[in-house]
Write a protein that holds these residues in place. Structure first.
Motif, PDB file in Angstrom:
ATOM      1  N   GLY A 113       0.824  -1.207   0.000  1.00  0.00           N
ATOM      2  CA  GLY A 113       0.000   0.000   0.000  1.00  0.00           C
ATOM      3  C   GLY A 113       0.853   1.249   0.000  1.00  0.00           C
ATOM      4  N   LEU A 130      -8.175  -5.572   5.593  1.00  0.00           N
ATOM      5  CA  LEU A 130      -9.146  -5.591   4.500  1.00  0.00           C
ATOM      6  C   LEU A 130     -10.468  -4.955   4.925  1.00  0.00           C
ATOM      7  N   ILE A 133      -9.944  -1.202   4.699  1.00  0.00           N
ATOM      8  CA  ILE A 133      -9.896  -0.742   3.307  1.00  0.00           C
ATOM      9  C   ILE A 133     -11.300  -0.676   2.721  1.00  0.00           C
ATOM     10  N   PHE A 140      -8.184  -0.134  -3.985  1.00  0.00           N
ATOM     11  CA  PHE A 140      -7.577  -1.460  -3.896  1.00  0.00           C
ATOM     12  C   PHE A 140      -7.544  -2.044  -5.300  1.00  0.00           C
ATOM     13  N   THR A 142      -7.157  -5.410  -7.631  1.00  0.00           N
ATOM     14  CA  THR A 142      -7.252  -6.860  -7.656  1.00  0.00           C
ATOM     15  C   THR A 142      -6.704  -7.391  -8.978  1.00  0.00           C
ATOM     16  N   TYR A 172     -12.594  -0.464  -5.905  1.00  0.00           N
ATOM     17  CA  TYR A 172     -12.045  -1.806  -6.164  1.00  0.00           C
ATOM     18  C   TYR A 172     -11.730  -1.921  -7.653  1.00  0.00           C
ATOM     19  N   ALA A 188      -1.410  -0.404  -8.939  1.00  0.00           N
ATOM     20  CA  ALA A 188      -1.464   0.113  -7.569  1.00  0.00           C
ATOM     21  C   ALA A 188      -0.598   1.352  -7.425  1.00  0.00           C
ATOM     22  N   TYR A 194      -3.914  -0.055  -2.578  1.00  0.00           N
ATOM     23  CA  TYR A 194      -3.454  -1.277  -1.937  1.00  0.00           C
ATOM     24  C   TYR A 194      -3.569  -2.437  -2.927  1.00  0.00           C
TER      25      TYR A 194
END
Length: 279
Positions: A113, A130, A133, A140, A142, A172, A188, A194
């Motif tokens: 992060g 998590l 966040i 964040f 993924t 997200y 990121a 993160y």
């Protein structure tokens, strides 16, 4: 090296499909299906020449995300599978596509992060991090690609008591599909977000900018690797003896020592823990 291996891989796969007899050189060659994280870490480029020098067996690597590794192996495209998605590996064996599964090594996942840590999670356990966040809607990234790392991330949201499919929003972000861990880390970096990464990929990531490790050491972040021979009773093209020779070497004291000896910037990336009984 990567181009040569890919060329050999394509030649071998075409030969499998067409039923063309293998040349003497190909008779001493196996195909290893593994994940992009394993390949990108540099470990295979370090290990395989050691194995080849000892045995004369050439190893061609096909590196894909976890679900693609197993999909290809289910089509008989590889002799040996090395990856880090234990539930999927165990199902692969239970369904008769592989013989035995052996633990080989582990490293761990780390939550990366911004150094400013807007969710205030540094030093927390992964579930608490998590939750923070998600509740704060902090960006964040993924993988979103059904890789082993993506599967681990989804499992950790469940551990945190969060149904990510229901609550995810603009915070997200999905990295470029199928682009691997480096692309997720780049995303990121760009978004000041993160991201969950395997430690090996993080060690090898150069363009860190303002990113740093914020959560590590939680036992739930263990990243276990396993190796399996593709079942030769299902796929007659599988080279049982040569593939098993590679597995036997990998879990032997010599192979385990070679894994322990691989370092990036002076840091050990993988930690051997072979279970010779098979799993």
């Amino acid at each position: 090296m990567a181009v040569r291996r890919l060329s050999v891989a394509l030649t071998l796969l075409c030969g499998f499909a067409a039923g063309i007899p293998a040349s003497p050189a190909e008779d001493r060659a196996i195909v290893l299906a593994s994940t992009t994280a394993t390949q990108a870490s540099g470990l295979l480029d370090y290990l395989l020449p050691i194995f080849t020098a000892k045995t004369g067996i050439e190893v061609t690597v096909i590196a894909r995300r976890a679900d693609e590794v197993l999909d290809g192996a289910r089509k008989g495209e590889a002799d040996v599978v090395l990856m880090h998605a234990r539930p999927q590996e165990e199902k692969f064996v239970a369904d008769g596509f592989g013989t035995k599964r052996f633990d080989v090594m582990y490293n761990d996942y780390v939550l990366i992060g911004p150094k400013s840590d807007p969710a205030r999670v540094k030093g927390k356990d992964i579930a608490t991090a998590l939750k923070a966040i998600e509740s704060k809607g902090v960006p964040f990234v993924t993988r979103g690609d059904r890789s082993g790392t993506h599967a681990a991330e989804l499992a950790l949201w469940i551990v945190a008591g969060i149904d990510i499919a229901s609550v995810k929003g603009a915070w997200y972000h999905e990295a470029g599909h199928g682009q691997g861990m480096t692309a997720a880390l780049d995303a990121a970096h760009a978004a000041n977000a993160y991201v969950l990464s395997d430690r090996g990929s993080w060690i090898g990531f150069r363009d860190r900018g303002d990113l740093d490790i914020v959560v590590e050491g939680d036992k739930r972040l263990l990243n276990q690797y396993g190796v399996m021979l593709v079942n030769p009773e299902k796929y007659p093209n599988v080279k049982r003896e040569l593939g098993q020779a590679f597995i036997d070497w990998l879990i032997s004291p010599e192979g385990q020592g070679a894994i322990a000896g691989y370092k990036v910037d002076g840091q050990q990336v993988f930690f051997p823990n072979a279970d010779k009984s098979g799993g």
